[in-house]
Design a protein around this motif. Sequence first.
Motif, short mmCIF file in Angstrom:
data_model
loop_
_atom_site.label_atom_id
_atom_site.label_comp_id
_atom_site.label_asym_id
_atom_site.label_seq_id
_atom_site.Cartn_x
_atom_site.Cartn_y
_atom_site.Cartn_z
N VAL A 95 -26.09 -42.49 -2.35
CA VAL A 95 -25.32 -43.73 -2.23
C VAL A 95 -24.95 -44.27 -3.61
CG1 VAL A 95 -25.34 -46.11 -1.40
CG2 VAL A 95 -26.35 -44.31 -0.01
N LEU A 96 -25.87 -44.23 -4.55
CA LEU A 96 -25.59 -44.72 -5.91
C LEU A 96 -24.53 -43.86 -6.60
CD1 LEU A 96 -29.18 -45.64 -7.15
CD2 LEU A 96 -27.33 -47.22 -6.57
N LEU A 97 -24.61 -42.56 -6.42
CA LEU A 97 -23.61 -41.67 -7.02
C LEU A 97 -22.23 -41.89 -6.40
CD1 LEU A 97 -25.70 -38.40 -7.34
CD2 LEU A 97 -24.72 -39.72 -9.23
N TYR A 98 -22.21 -42.17 -5.10
CA TYR A 98 -20.93 -42.45 -4.45
C TYR A 98 -20.36 -43.77 -4.97
CZ TYR A 98 -17.41 -42.61 -0.75
OH TYR A 98 -16.22 -42.63 -0.07
N SER A 99 -21.23 -44.74 -5.22
CA SER A 99 -20.79 -46.01 -5.80
C SER A 99 -20.20 -45.80 -7.18
CB SER A 99 -21.96 -46.99 -5.88
OG SER A 99 -22.50 -47.26 -4.61
N LEU A 100 -20.84 -44.97 -7.98
CA LEU A 100 -20.33 -44.65 -9.31
C LEU A 100 -18.98 -43.95 -9.20
CD1 LEU A 100 -20.71 -44.54 -12.37
CD2 LEU A 100 -22.01 -42.42 -12.06
N THR A 101 -18.80 -43.14 -8.17
CA THR A 101 -17.53 -42.45 -7.96
C THR A 101 -16.40 -43.44 -7.76
OG1 THR A 101 -18.63 -40.52 -6.98
CG2 THR A 101 -16.30 -40.82 -6.48
N GLY A 102 -16.65 -44.49 -6.96
CA GLY A 102 -15.63 -45.52 -6.75
C GLY A 102 -15.24 -46.19 -8.06
N PHE A 103 -16.23 -46.44 -8.90
CA PHE A 103 -16.01 -47.07 -10.20
C PHE A 103 -15.14 -46.18 -11.10
CE2 PHE A 103 -17.07 -47.99 -14.59
CZ PHE A 103 -17.17 -49.37 -14.63
N VAL A 104 -15.53 -44.91 -11.23
CA VAL A 104 -14.83 -43.98 -12.12
C VAL A 104 -13.44 -43.65 -11.58
CG1 VAL A 104 -14.89 -41.67 -13.13
CG2 VAL A 104 -16.99 -43.02 -12.96
N LEU A 105 -13.31 -43.54 -10.27
CA LEU A 105 -12.01 -43.24 -9.66
C LEU A 105 -10.99 -44.30 -10.01
CD1 LEU A 105 -10.29 -41.46 -7.81
CD2 LEU A 105 -11.14 -42.80 -5.88
N TYR A 106 -11.39 -45.57 -9.92
CA TYR A 106 -10.46 -46.66 -10.27
C TYR A 106 -10.02 -46.54 -11.72
CZ TYR A 106 -8.62 -51.24 -11.40
OH TYR A 106 -7.81 -52.26 -11.85
N ARG A 107 -10.95 -46.30 -12.62
CA ARG A 107 -10.61 -46.19 -14.04
C ARG A 107 -9.63 -45.05 -14.29
NH1 ARG A 107 -13.89 -48.24 -18.04
NH2 ARG A 107 -13.71 -46.27 -19.19
N MET A 108 -9.84 -43.92 -13.60
CA MET A 108 -8.93 -42.78 -13.78
C MET A 108 -7.54 -43.10 -13.24
SD MET A 108 -7.31 -40.04 -12.21
CE MET A 108 -8.17 -39.67 -10.68
N LEU A 109 -7.49 -43.70 -12.05
CA LEU A 109 -6.19 -44.03 -11.46
C LEU A 109 -5.46 -45.12 -12.25
CD1 LEU A 109 -7.07 -44.00 -7.64
CD2 LEU A 109 -5.77 -42.30 -8.93
N PHE A 110 -6.22 -46.04 -12.81
CA PHE A 110 -5.62 -47.09 -13.65
C PHE A 110 -4.93 -46.45 -14.86
CE2 PHE A 110 -5.80 -50.32 -17.02
CZ PHE A 110 -5.23 -51.40 -16.37
N ARG A 111 -5.56 -45.45 -15.44
CA ARG A 111 -4.95 -44.75 -16.57
C ARG A 111 -3.76 -43.90 -16.11
NH1 ARG A 111 -7.22 -43.89 -21.35
NH2 ARG A 111 -9.33 -44.21 -20.55
N LEU A 112 -3.94 -43.24 -14.95
CA LEU A 112 -2.89 -42.37 -14.43
C LEU A 112 -1.62 -43.14 -14.07
CD1 LEU A 112 -2.26 -39.41 -13.55
CD2 LEU A 112 -3.09 -40.05 -11.28
#
Length: 204
Positions: A95-112
Amino acid sequence: MLFRSKLPLLLAVVSFLLYANTLGHGFVLDDYSLILENRITKMGTSAIPEIFQTGYRSGYFMKDDGLYRPLVKSMFATEWQWGGGSPVLFHWMNVLLYSLTGFVLYRMLFRLTKGNVFVSFVASLLFICHPIHTEVVANIKSRDEILAFLFCVWSLDSFMNWAESSSKFSLLVSSCCFFLALLSKESAITLLDRKSTRLNSSHT
């Protein structure tokens, strides 16, 4: 501006709350061959050197499947030792790793998307809330999927930063994350095609 900076954290919190109900679940299905009935995994951290030299299901009575995912199995061995054989710590990590995934995904899409907050947030929210991910988060064995995707996204984000700024540190982070993704699941190799496409487009 302050609210926008909190959006990645908001996504992480939503991700956690969505799957907090799995924290009390037990071992199921492939968890037996990789954890509960796996001799190597149950040796704990002392087995990590052996894990990096053997296949994914080595230590189980069935014939080795030829898969190589040592990062995931090393985590399982560590959690088995620290958690005393209870499934609780395993589910917390998923669950914690999935939460981190949501965090990192937003940062990547924000840059993209060149800073498009709305698109980045909505796309990330749809991803983390989509029910197709339920099995991946709820099933301990599927840690390989979570880690492979997380490190691929992180690698892509750092790679785009390198392509834009020529930061050697970003290139190093991207390379390390991609290597960790490969140690999590073989399918991470497909990210190379996406990176080459991104690199070509940035130089045209």
